[in-house]
Design an enzyme around this catalytic site. Structure first.
Site, PDB file in Angstrom:
ATOM      1  N   ALA A   1       0.809  -1.220   0.000  1.00  0.00           N
ATOM      2  CA  ALA A   1       0.000   0.000   0.000  1.00  0.00           C
ATOM      3  C   ALA A   1       0.840   1.267   0.000  1.00  0.00           C
ATOM      4  O   ALA A   1       0.702   2.129  -0.878  1.00  0.00           O
ATOM      5  CB  ALA A   1      -0.940  -0.017   1.208  1.00  0.00           C
ATOM      6  N   ALA A   2       1.711   1.418   0.997  1.00  0.00           N
ATOM      7  CA  ALA A   2       2.477   2.660   1.114  1.00  0.00           C
ATOM      8  C   ALA A   2       3.461   2.820  -0.036  1.00  0.00           C
ATOM      9  O   ALA A   2       3.556   3.891  -0.645  1.00  0.00           O
ATOM     10  CB  ALA A   2       3.211   2.703   2.457  1.00  0.00           C
TER      11      ALA A   2
ATOM     12  N   GLU B   1      10.074  -5.598  -4.223  1.00  0.00           N
ATOM     13  CA  GLU B   1       9.149  -6.287  -3.323  1.00  0.00           C
ATOM     14  C   GLU B   1       9.606  -7.730  -3.159  1.00  0.00           C
ATOM     15  O   GLU B   1       9.776  -8.460  -4.142  1.00  0.00           O
ATOM     16  CB  GLU B   1       7.727  -6.241  -3.897  1.00  0.00           C
ATOM     17  CG  GLU B   1       6.735  -7.184  -3.255  1.00  0.00           C
ATOM     18  CD  GLU B   1       6.603  -7.005  -1.749  1.00  0.00           C
ATOM     19  OE1 GLU B   1       6.592  -8.021  -1.033  1.00  0.00           O
ATOM     20  OE2 GLU B   1       6.536  -5.840  -1.288  1.00  0.00           O
TER      21      GLU B   1
ATOM     22  N   SER C   1       0.607  -4.239  -4.110  1.00  0.00           N
ATOM     23  CA  SER C   1      -0.616  -3.452  -3.955  1.00  0.00           C
ATOM     24  C   SER C   1      -1.827  -4.336  -3.665  1.00  0.00           C
ATOM     25  O   SER C   1      -2.766  -4.429  -4.450  1.00  0.00           O
ATOM     26  CB  SER C   1      -0.853  -2.629  -5.223  1.00  0.00           C
ATOM     27  OG  SER C   1      -1.776  -1.595  -5.004  1.00  0.00           O
TER      28      SER C   1
ATOM     29  N   CYS D   1      -5.789  -7.101   4.706  1.00  0.00           N
ATOM     30  CA  CYS D   1      -6.959  -7.176   5.589  1.00  0.00           C
ATOM     31  C   CYS D   1      -7.960  -8.215   5.116  1.00  0.00           C
ATOM     32  O   CYS D   1      -8.809  -8.668   5.888  1.00  0.00           O
ATOM     33  CB  CYS D   1      -7.645  -5.813   5.674  1.00  0.00           C
ATOM     34  SG  CYS D   1      -6.613  -4.505   6.360  1.00  0.00           S
TER      35      CYS D   1
ATOM     36  N   ASP E   1       3.364   0.899   7.595  1.00  0.00           N
ATOM     37  CA  ASP E   1       3.446   0.222   8.893  1.00  0.00           C
ATOM     38  C   ASP E   1       4.822   0.283   9.527  1.00  0.00           C
ATOM     39  O   ASP E   1       4.975  -0.028  10.707  1.00  0.00           O
ATOM     40  CB  ASP E   1       3.035  -1.248   8.743  1.00  0.00           C
ATOM     41  CG  ASP E   1       1.594  -1.422   8.301  1.00  0.00           C
ATOM     42  OD1 ASP E   1       0.848  -0.418   8.285  1.00  0.00           O
ATOM     43  OD2 ASP E   1       1.208  -2.563   7.972  1.00  0.00           O
TER      44      ASP E   1
ATOM     45  N   TYR F   1     -31.526  11.018   9.124  1.00  0.00           N
ATOM     46  CA  TYR F   1     -32.534  10.157   9.752  1.00  0.00           C
ATOM     47  C   TYR F   1     -33.555   9.684   8.729  1.00  0.00           C
ATOM     48  O   TYR F   1     -34.087  10.473   7.943  1.00  0.00           O
ATOM     49  CB  TYR F   1     -33.279  10.883  10.876  1.00  0.00           C
ATOM     50  CG  TYR F   1     -34.600  10.220  11.203  1.00  0.00           C
ATOM     51  CD1 TYR F   1     -34.626   8.957  11.797  1.00  0.00           C
ATOM     52  CD2 TYR F   1     -35.816  10.817  10.853  1.00  0.00           C
ATOM     53  CE1 TYR F   1     -35.829   8.316  12.059  1.00  0.00           C
ATOM     54  CE2 TYR F   1     -37.029  10.186  11.115  1.00  0.00           C
ATOM     55  CZ  TYR F   1     -37.023   8.934  11.718  1.00  0.00           C
ATOM     56  OH  TYR F   1     -38.216   8.292  11.973  1.00  0.00           O
TER      57      TYR F   1
ATOM     58  N   TRP G   1     -33.675   9.621  17.204  1.00  0.00           N
ATOM     59  CA  TRP G   1     -32.485  10.020  17.962  1.00  0.00           C
ATOM     60  C   TRP G   1     -31.405   8.986  17.652  1.00  0.00           C
ATOM     61  O   TRP G   1     -31.448   7.866  18.142  1.00  0.00           O
ATOM     62  CB  TRP G   1     -32.762  10.060  19.464  1.00  0.00           C
ATOM     63  CG  TRP G   1     -33.461  11.301  19.913  1.00  0.00           C
ATOM     64  CD1 TRP G   1     -34.801  11.448  20.166  1.00  0.00           C
ATOM     65  CD2 TRP G   1     -32.865  12.565  20.176  1.00  0.00           C
ATOM     66  NE1 TRP G   1     -35.074  12.723  20.554  1.00  0.00           N
ATOM     67  CE2 TRP G   1     -33.906  13.449  20.577  1.00  0.00           C
ATOM     68  CE3 TRP G   1     -31.555  13.058  20.104  1.00  0.00           C
ATOM     69  CZ2 TRP G   1     -33.669  14.769  20.912  1.00  0.00           C
ATOM     70  CZ3 TRP G   1     -31.332  14.372  20.441  1.00  0.00           C
ATOM     71  CH2 TRP G   1     -32.373  15.221  20.837  1.00  0.00           C
TER      72      TRP G   1
ATOM     73  N   ARG H   1     -25.628  13.292  24.267  1.00  0.00           N
ATOM     74  CA  ARG H   1     -26.474  13.969  25.254  1.00  0.00           C
ATOM     75  C   ARG H   1     -26.203  13.434  26.661  1.00  0.00           C
ATOM     76  O   ARG H   1     -26.093  14.197  27.625  1.00  0.00           O
ATOM     77  CB  ARG H   1     -27.941  13.777  24.879  1.00  0.00           C
ATOM     78  CG  ARG H   1     -28.899  14.640  25.717  1.00  0.00           C
ATOM     79  CD  ARG H   1     -30.340  14.458  25.310  1.00  0.00           C
ATOM     80  NE  ARG H   1     -30.853  13.158  25.718  1.00  0.00           N
ATOM     81  CZ  ARG H   1     -31.425  12.278  24.915  1.00  0.00           C
ATOM     82  NH1 ARG H   1     -31.507  12.550  23.619  1.00  0.00           N
ATOM     83  NH2 ARG H   1     -31.883  11.135  25.368  1.00  0.00           N
TER      84      ARG H   1
END
Length: 457
Positions: free
Chosen positions: A13-14, A37, A43, A47, A288, A431, A439, A447
């Site tokens: 990824a990085a 690599e 790439s 996960c 990482d 909503y 809510w 709240r």
């Protein structure tokens, strides 16, 4: 005038985000880009490995975003898989590369360098940790090795060591494959990044799935026979095992950089500035293998997540390519699916907040993911951790069923912007009965937290 040369160490990824961003800013005639690599893939989504093991993803190639050939053909990026960088010489401005297939080593020069060496699975420092049948879960090759072990050796009993995200996802995947699964973890609950009351929900769900939990136990020994794992020994028991999965987390793979004299911080990650520059001239690092700053605690932290790796890689590549970009830090947002639960967290839990010096209050509310009368409404718990006097949000956790976890994103945004519980009570959230009660659980929790802050004075 010859082109400059950017060398990227690491092709996930990085590293490939950095290479792609640098290419966007400079054509091949101005900047040659070579990425090394050591694995077989570039790439990819690590996960997704538990979902490949568990059969939700059919082919390992489905987890690959872009192949080396696509990088070469579409972006003029020379990606060389099965090539491992074993040394960085900053004075020589070169890396020593080992060809893992053909053999031999050679030096490759660079003008600019991006270090994206990722992370390494933690292994207990005891004999047998490298035995056959003991697997880490970090790269696609690990996923293929586990799949091969399941198909060829037909294991019946598996032990997962470690109760983090990957450990729990792998435990569930192995149950789906028909194995008898035990999980060993030194903590009092799985997922220690959650507070105990929230982690207890995950423990109950795992037990309901059929996973046997051995909590507050550590691995003392691995018993082997003919080089293969046979049992896992803890202070309280010996667990027969045909397969062991290490889910103990990872550590930054920063040894290569450190050996070259590049600074490494207290987390074990490479030290960079906001532009992902190391303290070595012309050298960036991302993913990482680096440490970053936690925006709530202010402390250095190393978090191995693809989201951070892609962002940091983008920043490194923009800057290596002559642009300007910064990476401000993280708040530690993460989600996972464990059994029938969606699990999410952001910011600090109670213990982390106390360690960072905050006095805290917390509230936990139960609600539903949809209007109670709408079909499919399921329960969820939302927990907020706030600063005692100011009411500033410090962290949040969610455990619930379908449509619960992604609410953490709104809480992460509130956290990122330093909002208080009182300010959050006025958030204009969407909503409709299929999506939320009138809510929303986030508003109810805000709240309740605001009321606690007011009561505490």
């Amino acid at each position: 005038m010859s082109a400059e040369r950017l060398v990227v160490v690491g092709g996930d990824a990085a590293g490939m985000s950095a290479a792609s961003q640098a290419r966007r800013r400079r054509p091949a005639s101005e900047l040659e880009i070579v990425a090394f690599e050591r694995g077989h893939h570039t790439s990819y989504s690590a996960c997704g490995i538990p979902y490949f093991i568990g059969g939700d993803v059919e082919e390992i190639d489905d987890l690959v975003v872009r192949t080396p050939a696509e990088f070469r053909e579409q972006q003029d990026i020379d990606v060389r898989i099965r090539h491992e960088v074993v040394e960085i010489d900053l004075d020589r401005r070169a890396v020593r590369v080992r060809d893992l297939e053909a053999g031999g080593e050679r030096w490759e020069g660079f003008d600019k360098l991006v270090v994206a060496t990722g992370a390494t699975p933690r292994r207990p420092p005891i004999d047998g940790a490298d035995a056959g049948g003991v697997h880490g879960v970090q790269v696609l090759d690990d996923g293929l090795a586990i799949r091969r072990a399941l198909d060829e050796h037909k294991p019946r009993r598996a032990v997962v060591v470690g109760g983090g995200y990957i450990g729990l996802e792998m435990a569930e995947a192995l149950v789906k494959e028909g194995l008898e699964v035990s999980l060993v973890d030194g903590a009092a609950q799985p997922m220690r990044t959650l507070d105990p009351d929230m982690g207890a929900l995950i423990a109950d769900a795992l037990r309901g799935l059929g996973v046997t939990l051995h909590l507050e136990e550590t691995v003392e020994a691995f018993e082997t026979s003919d080089g293969r794992i046979r049992a896992v020994v803890t202070p309280g028991r010996t667990l027969d095992a045909d397969l062991v999965v290490l889910g103990m987390g990872v550590r930054p793979n920063s040894g290569l950089a450190e050996a070259a004299g590049i600074a490494v911080g207290p987390t074990g990650g490479i030290v960079t500035d906001r532009r992902m520059r190391t303290r070595a001239e012309g050298v960036w690092a991302a993913g990482d293998c680096v440490q970053t700053r936690h925006l709530v605690s202010g402390e250095p932290i190393a978090i191995a997540l693809g989201t951070h790796a892609n962002k940091q890689g983008r920043v490194a590549g923009v800057n290596a390519g002559g642009g300007y970009a910064t990476f401000p830090g993280v708040v530690g947002t993460a989600v996972a699916k464990i059994c029938h639960f969606e699990v999410a967290r952001t910011g600090l839990n109670e213990a982390e907040a106390a360690s960072a010096g905050f006095e805290t209050l917390s509230v936990t509310v139960e609600s539903t993911t949809r209007a109670g009368y709408y079909p499919g409404a399921t329960s969820m718990k939302t927990k907020l951790v706030v600063e005692k006097r100011s009411g500033r949000l410090l962290g949040a956790q969610i455990v619930g069923e379908e449509n619960a976890a992604k609410r953490i994103d709104g809480l992460a945004i509130a956290l990122w912007n330093g909002m208080t519980a009182e300010q959050m009570t006025g958030l204009d959230l969407g909503y409709a009965p299929p999506f939320s009660p009138v809510w929303d659980p986030v508003l109810i929790a805000a709240r309740k937290a605001a009321e606690r802050v007011e009561q505490a004075g």
